[in-house]
Write an enzyme that holds these catalytic residues in place. Sequence first.
Site, short mmCIF file in Angstrom:
data_model
loop_
_atom_site.label_atom_id
_atom_site.label_comp_id
_atom_site.label_asym_id
_atom_site.label_seq_id
_atom_site.Cartn_x
_atom_site.Cartn_y
_atom_site.Cartn_z
N LYS A 1 41.04 35.14 47.05
CA LYS A 1 40.80 36.52 45.93
C LYS A 1 39.83 36.12 44.90
O LYS A 1 40.35 35.34 44.08
CB LYS A 1 42.30 36.66 45.61
CG LYS A 1 42.43 38.12 44.84
CD LYS A 1 43.61 38.29 44.37
CE LYS A 1 43.88 39.72 43.46
NZ LYS A 1 42.84 39.86 42.55
N GLU B 1 33.62 41.68 46.33
CA GLU B 1 33.72 41.21 45.00
C GLU B 1 32.65 40.60 44.54
O GLU B 1 31.99 39.75 44.85
CB GLU B 1 35.13 40.49 44.76
CG GLU B 1 35.56 40.21 43.56
CD GLU B 1 36.58 41.23 42.85
OE1 GLU B 1 36.63 42.48 43.59
OE2 GLU B 1 37.09 41.05 41.94
N ARG C 1 47.70 52.50 48.15
CA ARG C 1 48.20 51.20 47.97
C ARG C 1 49.44 50.82 49.05
O ARG C 1 50.17 51.81 49.19
CB ARG C 1 48.88 50.96 46.47
CG ARG C 1 49.28 49.58 46.08
CD ARG C 1 49.77 49.54 44.59
NE ARG C 1 48.85 49.96 43.75
CZ ARG C 1 48.04 49.39 43.21
NH1 ARG C 1 47.69 48.03 43.66
NH2 ARG C 1 47.04 49.84 42.02
N LYS D 1 48.38 41.17 47.62
CA LYS D 1 47.90 39.92 46.71
C LYS D 1 48.81 39.04 46.16
O LYS D 1 49.99 39.40 45.89
CB LYS D 1 47.09 40.78 45.52
CG LYS D 1 48.03 41.77 44.66
CD LYS D 1 47.12 42.48 43.67
CE LYS D 1 48.02 43.74 43.01
NZ LYS D 1 47.18 44.53 42.27
N ARG E 1 34.95 49.90 40.94
CA ARG E 1 36.44 50.26 41.52
C ARG E 1 36.85 51.67 41.05
O ARG E 1 37.45 52.44 41.89
CB ARG E 1 37.54 49.36 40.76
CG ARG E 1 38.89 49.54 41.35
CD ARG E 1 39.82 48.81 40.57
NE ARG E 1 41.39 48.80 40.84
CZ ARG E 1 41.82 49.75 40.55
NH1 ARG E 1 41.25 50.90 40.03
NH2 ARG E 1 43.03 50.01 41.18
#
Length: 598
Positions: free
Chosen positions: A252, A303, A421, A427, A273
């Site tokens: 991550k 990312e 979501r 995460k 985002r």
Amino acid sequence: MRFADLAEAYERLEATPKRLEMRAILVELIRPLRPPELPRVLYLSQGMLRPEYEGVELGVADSLARRAVAAATGAEEAAVARRTKETGDLGSTTGELLGQVRRLEEKEPLTVASVYAELTRVAEAKGEGSQETKVRILTDLLVRAAPLEGKYLVRFVLGTLRVGVREMTILDALAVAFGDGSKATRTRIEAAFNLSSDLGLVAGVLVEHGVDGLASVGLEVGRPIRPMLAEREKNLAAVLERMGGRCALEYKYDGLRVQAHIPRHGPVRLFSRRLEEISAQFPELVTELPEAVRDAPAIVEGECVPVDLDTGDIQPFQEVSRRRGRKHDLAKAQEEIPVCLFAFDVLLAGGEPVYERPFPERRARLERLVRPTERVKLAVQRVVSDEESATRFFEEAIAAGGEGVMAKSLEPGSAYRAGARGYWWIKYKREYTVGLSDSIDGAVVGAFQGRGRRAGRYGAFLLAVYDPGRDRFESFCKVGSGFDDAALAEMPRRLAKFATEERPASVDTELTPDRWMRPGLVLEVRGAELTLSPIHRAALGRVRAGAGLALRFPRFTGRVRDDKSATEATTSAELLKMYRSQVRQETRSEADGEAGAP
Ligand code: ATP
């Protein structure tokens, strides 16, 4: 449609906090409309002229609007300013002043079409003399406006419309106005919106081609998709259990999420985002992506993190945030703070939409699609099925400069769920404290004057989480730690456009800051634990009557969430969930202690 009818509807919308009532008002408003009027009314009602990702801005500051109001009503500018101090809103002041103007002749009523066209001209006025042009257009509109119309016109141009119509309520209304109002219809409308990020487009297709016609709304290069979002879990064992014992883990990366749109010909476009175009900030990615991505047109997500190009090491995120909004020294920034994109998903490859394919297929496609270059790489991934390998991979990720891992489902149903979501992605970040493993993104709703070394400037900030159900920002902490001098010195500039005399109606708190702020700026904070509080109002009454949730020992992480709007701050429901998982952990360890103590 007459603009007066729209203003009238806004007045009614503003008066009700109830979502069902808002929906009914909206349904009545939009049912008779057809394109191009329908999309325009939808954009206007959200305070925009075009879908958000196009980034169309009116560029009208308070002072400019005040000038137009003064010119249109014959009032002194100073008087307009004084009265606005009392009412707290230039829109209301405008309404009042227009009510006092004597009309000598009947004017032709304003229509939505003419207002929309004029406001578009305001947005398009750029460069030398544009300020004068904007004032002139606005003045002309206000001269023709009735009091109620003037009130909402001014609020619109200042970005303070406040009628409280959120995307979700508009989607509800569309399902009722142009469909059968069922949940299934609502879901299909929302799916089309998630793929296109354009409510006006979706509404237009719906009216002209019906619910079935929405299937034609697909991905398009250059039009961002609403991002898929992750749930959280408290430890890796829980992550694995959720995933059915097996999943892919990825590093991550702690940076900026970037959606890269790579056409066959023409320039690459990058979106953040929150779907703002950020291509200009990362010219090196724009140049390098066509080289790295073999099969355009393609849409790839990744990312963006700062790296040391000599060693390939990931650098702290704060570096990359320094590049946001820089226009002048881009070349310098590129050299000083080089960035790298770690690609983690693909939605379109070789012109073929692949977002509905299960994740393992997408990852395989991504690996074929991306030929790693200096600045474009693949997110490191490993498939794991036991806690020990998961822990090892997690430690590897932390050692490599990641902030944790992202777990991804390998199930057949693991399609890319735009705008949703869910537990298809989980995460798990490094634990900083025993109680609270995740950071919280809070919207600034107030500021306090500093003391001692911080005298003469803001020293602390009141933060709130968002409750989408009530459309309210509920305070959960006052944060002053974690700001270095530079960060603190920047705050007045960042907050200037949100400062307001009175408590915004959407803010819930028992504290009174020295300066109220309209929710707009989002700060990331961490803290020791969540506790019950009589002062803060987050998730009020959900744990105990009269008590809200508060963050103990809050500390700014150094990260301003420019990539989130206020309504994308952590929600009250998320905070409540964090509170509950913390309580569960505590009870469990107490129970463990009792049972296992020697
Ligand atoms: P959220 O995006 O879930 O609202 P957030 O913006 O605060 O929350 P985090 O909680 O840190 O972000 O975690 C989610 C983000 O992690 C993603 O939006 C993405 O930007 C980032 N990320 C980093 N590495 C990956 C990866 N390998 N796969 C997916 N996302 C990743």
